[in-house]
Design an enzyme around this catalytic site. Structure first.
Site, PDB file in Angstrom:
ATOM      1  N   ASP A  53       0.810  -1.216   0.000  1.00 15.92           N
ATOM      2  CA  ASP A  53       0.000   0.000   0.000  1.00 15.92           C
ATOM      3  C   ASP A  53       0.846   1.270   0.000  1.00 15.92           C
ATOM      4  OD1 ASP A  53      -3.009  -0.332   0.075  1.00 15.92           O
ATOM      5  OD2 ASP A  53      -2.365  -1.881   1.485  1.00 15.92           O
ATOM      6  N   GLU A 112      -5.246   4.721   1.948  1.00 18.40           N
ATOM      7  CA  GLU A 112      -3.989   3.980   1.807  1.00 18.40           C
ATOM      8  C   GLU A 112      -3.208   4.039   3.124  1.00 18.40           C
ATOM      9  OE1 GLU A 112      -3.738   2.155  -0.675  1.00 18.40           O
ATOM     10  OE2 GLU A 112      -4.663   3.130  -2.409  1.00 18.40           O
ATOM     11  N   HIS A 120      -4.626   1.650   5.467  1.00 22.91           N
ATOM     12  CA  HIS A 120      -4.216   0.285   5.108  1.00 22.91           C
ATOM     13  C   HIS A 120      -2.785   0.011   5.569  1.00 22.91           C
ATOM     14  CE1 HIS A 120      -7.236   0.521   1.495  1.00 22.91           C
ATOM     15  NE2 HIS A 120      -7.806   0.720   2.663  1.00 22.91           N
ATOM     16  N   TYR A 177      -1.704  -2.936   8.132  1.00 23.89           N
ATOM     17  CA  TYR A 177      -0.714  -3.988   7.910  1.00 23.89           C
ATOM     18  C   TYR A 177       0.470  -3.856   8.878  1.00 23.89           C
ATOM     19  CZ  TYR A 177      -3.531  -5.367   3.973  1.00 23.89           C
ATOM     20  OH  TYR A 177      -4.577  -5.800   3.212  1.00 23.89           O
ATOM     21  N   HIS A 218     -11.151   2.457  -5.244  1.00 25.11           N
ATOM     22  CA  HIS A 218      -9.992   3.099  -5.892  1.00 25.11           C
ATOM     23  C   HIS A 218      -9.952   2.728  -7.372  1.00 25.11           C
ATOM     24  CE1 HIS A 218      -7.796   2.916  -1.731  1.00 25.11           C
ATOM     25  NE2 HIS A 218      -8.879   3.654  -1.710  1.00 25.11           N
TER      26      HIS A 218
END
Lengths: 803, 348
Positions: free
Chosen positions: B84, B115, B118, B122, B227
């Site tokens: 990302d 993003e 994200h 992660y 997106h």
């Protein structure tokens, strides 16, 4: 789309040389025919199943050197993945799974039910009493096991049973009982004679009735906590009491109970603490601690605990309370694990309607409010308003409640006055219902030293149909058996807290529920919102309540009334439906019953509660409780994985019309389980197969209100709105209150946008993930609201305990 | 080389201003691309936070995994660790610069935020899954250490670099290079690399494993779908405004690009499935990736290259709405941002 590879033939590198490792370590070449044979064994009554397809598809997912156990599991998974095309694969997958489980049990040297119990007893899993009972009656019980009953299971149901309900070896984690042994074990744990046990086992294995999960988990075992719900009174407005409640909640959680707890007695933010001359931080920090506590306690090793906190809307911290589930804001003031419910006096709703002011009052100033209802509450509240901490517009607060519901689904609306006025348990002053439970179907009195307890079970209405109607005699027989065994739990049960042990023997409440109402409507071809559906649902509920009362009266004749009987309204001659002023249909039976009750009383203060039944309905393979279907096509996500669920009644209908085609399937998938756009289906059929999102919610409320006189506790009533606005939601809940509902449960809404569908064909619209209002080609006339047509499906989060 | 007229600070009456015309359009009214603004509003409704994802249950699952599955998971999270971030970089360095529409840039700002969420997700995932500090550091430098991931990263960097030097899209070639970048990130990176990765996650979930990862991925997947949809909106818009940019040569470039992306992802799959995972063979994975690539071509109006079908029934499950149980997983579906005021006579 061109197909470059013939999917029915196995690619070369897989067909040749692919080997599996057997349990003894030997390698063996994978043989399609062997898999085909294993499948063919189970398909006698499944004419649409193609065994070769299952076999080839299984091999295509396999890798060289996999174990035979992996191969077996993959074949089950493969069959399950075909359910979307042909629902019969669900039965096949279930049967392959049953065979797999059976193999696992046999490999441990268990050849019969009694051996299974003996083995589990040696591992410390079975109670002395049940082990002795089974040993004493081994032959009779072993002979009663009917493995053919496994054929009734759908895959999702049996998968749930296999993964969560069957007893496992404490270290090896291997399964120690087959599904049929499990049900017989549950029956034995509650029985006094083998005949009784076998009768109860047969009822359960026919899937016509199932007790709730705690009973299914724990009956016959060495820890017999079989109750579903615990209703804990608010801690007193003092630190010791608050910390005692944490302890109690932890103990109740540990043994799989779902907890409702009130917090209305604890002072709000800014209230004076005399001992230190400081100011209180209010209830939020305490609820944060409760939140962490609930998350920390693992329910019997199975899952996190769960609790619902109830608060009355006059509490000074009500506004912060309503924000506890928001996903923005300061995390120290958020409780992600707690559910929230409003415990609402009528006075509040009246002021909302009249656009009046509403006073927030601190319980440290006016401690008596939680114990009052009806006129007494109204008077005390009005008198206390001069001590108000703050005054708000009633409508503003109501609007915030609606916002919380629409945004989080949480913040359930439950009505204090109706719940108390129409309860059998509030016949004497001083007995007050202070809250409902985690699923809003239980309404029982409690106090500082009595925690209300309820154990539950549900009748599968779909299994009580015959000749185009309800099989009333079968229904009555089921109710009688169910009441006896629900009552039995009260005496055998292990109570995790002394407050719970103090309450249950006195009141002996049980909660007999219903599931599969939607199945009955499908079978009988009734639209959910039709007058006939409402009439049927009401008559069914009357029959269940009446028969349950008769069964409880019979128990009272044998064992005497429950100890607190004198404090009930029944003792004064008023049965629940009479409190409602309802006119029953079976006048003769009702008057005979009243004479019996007058003579010998009732064994149980409460008998009926409609729990959500998410898990046991899955096991029984029917729709949940009194709910409409949420979609004709959806999936379930659980700890066991994901499962496609398709409306088999619809598939039958489509097949009969030659419409069960790949194109129609894709159309249903694209419409997210709605069939309103399938022009080939006649309007009356589409009307029957509407989803919860496509039904007028008014009808759901009216059905619930019509059956309510025959439900002496309450019902877990979810309402559905795909795109909620404050205006709609506020109108809906005002209507629910006026209809006289005691409680309501989740407000279900749907995502603003969703993931792009990956497997339906690309079209000009398919790539747009925004589907808040999908285009519906031919809506049925009855629905006016376009947004209500948007089909979707939320997560019916539900209390495992109540299931 | 055809030259497009000089950019103007204000559009001249003689020529309609176009989306890729250089400049910094600040005018929201009248709005030229209201559908971009709708995308922005829809995206806001999908707000979620990392704290809502409960990874607690995954730890027990990780213990249960076979060595082959553990290998799969460790490769997967190593890919996620940087995936990302790469997308976010391209967004800032390339897309934002050239999509000259304030409402389009609103959407891109929102995408950038997503993003970032994200990336945070992660990060949190790796911190939870990989308690050993050295292993964690290694996972985050997968782009250098793990050849199958390095190859994918090279592919991404190549396309970031392809227009990195372009300050303004003046020529036809500039604009076509930009479009290829947009298509690459939508169709190949978000649309293929991420879709490949999601397939592993959903495979595990269909087996009841790593539900925390799956529920977070669900939200990520939902965002990524948006997106991609927005990026294709941009492509469509440009195609409407400047149809001559699209020709057979460009189609061939897109096909080549996707073919390379499929190869990158297949070699990653070969690594990930190296030890044999029952229910997910390399052959099936290749077919799935080809199927996804064909779908991306379809959206762009280009004939499919592979004609492959989706072999993964568990991916079909992703197209079906869920009905999950709150004891087991958080609700991922409730809307944020409900409007209206109290009323008593609305229809319901």
């Amino acid at each position: 789309m061109t197909v470059t590879q013939d999917k029915t033939s196995v690619p070369d590198q897989r067909r040749h040389g692919m080997q599996v490792r057997k349990r003894n370590g030997d390698l063996e070449t994978v043989d399609v025919n062997k898999i085909v044979k294993a499948v063919e064994r189970w398909v006698a009554d499944l004419d649409e199943v193609d065994p070769l397809r299952v076999a080839t598809k299984t091999i295509s997912g396999l890798y060289d050197g996999a174990t035979t156990a992996e191969l077996d599991k993959l074949s089950i998974q493969t069959a399950a993945e075909l359910i979307g095309e042909e629902p019969q694969y669900s039965r096949l997958a279930a049967r392959l799974l049953a065979a797999y489980v059976d193999k696992e049990v046999r490999l441990q040297g268990v050849a019969s039910f009694s051996q299974s119990i003996r083995y589990a007893y040696q591992q410390g899993l079975i109670s002395d009493a049940t082990a002795e009972f089974v040993a004493r009656n081994a032959r009779k019980l072993d002979d009663a096991v009917d493995e053919d009953q496994n054929l009734r299971f759908e895959y999702f149901g049996l998968r749930t049973v296999a993964d969560r309900y069957l007893l496992r070896h404490p270290q090896e984690r291997t399964v120690l009982e087959t599904p049929q042994y499990w049900l017989l074990r549950v029956a034995c744990g509650l029985s006094e004679t083998p005949t009784e046990a076998i009768g109860f086992y047969r009822l359960m294995s026919s899937l016509a009735y199932l007790p709730s999960s705690p009973t299914l988990f724990n009956s016959g075992t060495s820890h017999t906590q079989m109750s579903s719900c615990f209703l804990v009174d608010s801690p007193k407005d003092e630190l010791d009491s608050i910390y005692e409640r944490y302890h109690q909640v932890a103990k109740l959680s540990k043994f799989s109970g779902g907890i409702g707890i009130s917090w209305s007695r604890v002072r709000g933010r800014g209230a004076l603490i005399r001992g230190t001359n400081g100011r209180s931080n209010g209830i939020v920090p305490f609820l944060k601690t409760l939140d962490a506590g609930v998350a920390a306690v693992n329910q019997g090793g199975r899952r996190k605990g769960a609790a619902c906190v109830y608060l009355e809307p006059w509490h000074p911290d009500i506004e912060e309370f309503l924000e506890l589930r928001d996903n923005t804001g300061e995390d120290s003031r958020r409780t992600h694990n707690l559910n929230l419910a409003n415990w609402i006096p009528d006075e509040f709703m009246r002021r909302v309607e009249a656009d009046g002011d509403w006073s927030l009052i601190d319980p440290s100033e006016v401690p008596e409010l939680p114990d009052l209802f009806g006129d007494a509450f109204d008077q005390a509240y009005r008198a206390a308003e001069k001590k108000a901490v703050k005054t708000v517009k009633a409508r503003d607060l109501y609007g915030r409640m609606m916002r919380t519901l629409a945004q989080t689904g949480n913040g359930w609306m439950t009505f204090k006055d109706q719940s108390n006025k129409l309860s059998n348990q509030t016949g004497e002053p001083g007995n007050t219902i202070h809250l409902s439970n985690l699923c809003t179907e239980i309404l029982e009195v409690n106090s500082d030293d009595e925690t209300a307890v309820c154990n539950l079970g549900s009748i599968n209405l779909g299994a009580h149909l015959a000749d185009g109607g309800v099989d009333w005699e079968k229904l009555r027989t089921t109710v009688r058996t169910a009441v006896v065994f629900l009552d039995r739990v009260i005496d055998i049960n292990f109570y995790p807290s002394e407050q719970a042990a103090a309450s249950n023997p006195r009141w002996r409440p049980v909660g007999l529920g219903l599931m599969g109402l939607q199945d009955a409507f499908f079978v009988l071809g009734l639209p959910f919102d039709s007058d006939q559906a409402k009439e049927l649902s009401t008559r069914v509920q009357e029959e269940i309540f009446l028969t349950a009362l008769e069964a409880s009266a019979a128990l009272a004749e044998q064992f005497g009334p429950h100890p607190a009987y004198a404090e009930t309204r029944a003792a004064k001659g008023d049965l629940h439906h009479e409190l409602w002023g309802a006119t029953p249909s079976q006048t003769g039976r009702w008057s005979a019953l009243k004479e019996r009750v007058a003579a010998t009383g009732l064994r149980n203060s409460l008998l009926i509660a409609i729990a959500p039944t998410a898990t046991i309905a899955s096991i029984a393979g029917c729709y949940e409780c009194i709910e409409p279907q949420v979609s004709n096509l959806f999936k379930r996500e659980t700890m066991s994985g994901e499962f496609l669920q398709i409306n088999t009644y619809l598939v039958r209908e489509l097949k009969a019309r030659g419409l069960w085609t790949a194109a129609i399937r894709e159309q249903i998938k694209r419409a997210e389980g709605s069939v309103q756009g399938i022009a080939e289906l006649p309007a009356d059929v589409r009307e029957v197969f509407r989803t919860a999102w496509e039904l007028p919610q008014k009808a759901l409320i009216e059905l619930a209100a019509a059956r309510a006189p025959y439900i002496d506790q309450s019902q877990s009533l979810n309402l559905f709105m795909s795109a909620p606005t404050i205006g709609k939601v506020s109108s809906m809940y005002l209507y629910a209150w006026k209809a006289g509902l005691k409680t309501s449960y989740y407000l279900r809404s749907r995502p603003a946008t969703r993931i792009q569908q990956a497997t339906v064909a690309v079209t000009s619209t398919a790539r747009t993930p925004v589907v808040t209002a999908p285009v519906v080609v031919a809506p049925v006339a009855a629905i006016s609201d376009e947004e209500a047509l948007a089909c979707s499906l939320e997560n019916p989060e539900s209390c495992e305990a109540c299931q | 080389m055809t030259t497009i007229p000089e950019p103007r600070t204000a559009p001249a009456a003689t020529r309609q201003q176009m989306l890729l015309d250089p400049g910094m359009d600040l005018t929201l009214r009248p709005m030229r691309y209201p559908h971009f603004f709708d995308r922005f509003k829809d995206a806001i409704k999908n707000t979620w936070t990392v704290e809502e994802v409960d990874l607690h249950g995954d730890l027990a699952d990780l213990q249960r995994l076979s060595p082959a599955e553990q290998h799969l998971v460790s490769r997967l999270v190593a890919f996620f660790a940087t995936g990302d971030t790469i997308v976010a970089n391209n967004l800032v360095l390339n897309l934002y610069q050239h999509v000259n529409s304030p409402e389009g840039r609103l959407y891109l700002s929102r995408q950038l935020f997503e993003e970032a969420v994200h990336v945070q997700f992660y990060l949190n995932l790796l911190d939870t899954y990989v308690p050993d500090l050295d292993e964690r550091t290694e996972a985050f430098s997968a782009v250098e250490n793990i050849p199958s991931i390095a190859r994918k990263a090279e592919f991404c960097f190549k396309w970031i670099d392809s227009i990195y030097e372009l300050r303004e899209l003046r020529t036809r070639e500039d604009r076509r290079a930009f479009l290829l970048n947009v298509i690459c990130f939508a169709a190949c990176i978000e649309g293929l690399f991420f879709y490949g990765a999601f397939a592993y996650v959903y495979f595990l979930r269909s087996r009841g494993l790593l539900n925390g990862l799956a529920s977070g991925t669900n939200w990520v997947f939902r965002d990524e779908s948006m997106h991609m949809a927005f990026a294709f909106d941009v492509v469509d818009q440009v195609r409407q405004e400047e149809p001559d940019l699209f020709d057979a040569e460009m189609e061939q470039q897109v096909r080549d690009m996707l073919a390379e992306a499929v190869e990158c992802e297949v070699q990653f799959a070969a690594d990930i499935l190296e030890q044999g995972v029952s229910g997910m063979s390399l052959g099936d994975m290749r077919e799935y990736l080809q199927h996804v690539a064909d779908r991306r071509l379809g959206v762009l109006g280009i004939e499919p290259m592979y004609g492959s079908k989706n072999p993964f029934a568990f991916m079909e499950l992703q197209d079906v709405q869920e009905l999950s149980n709150f004891f087991e997983r958080r609700v991922s579906a409730y809307q944020v941002g409900v409007t209206g005021s109290v009323s008593f006579d609305d229809d319901f």
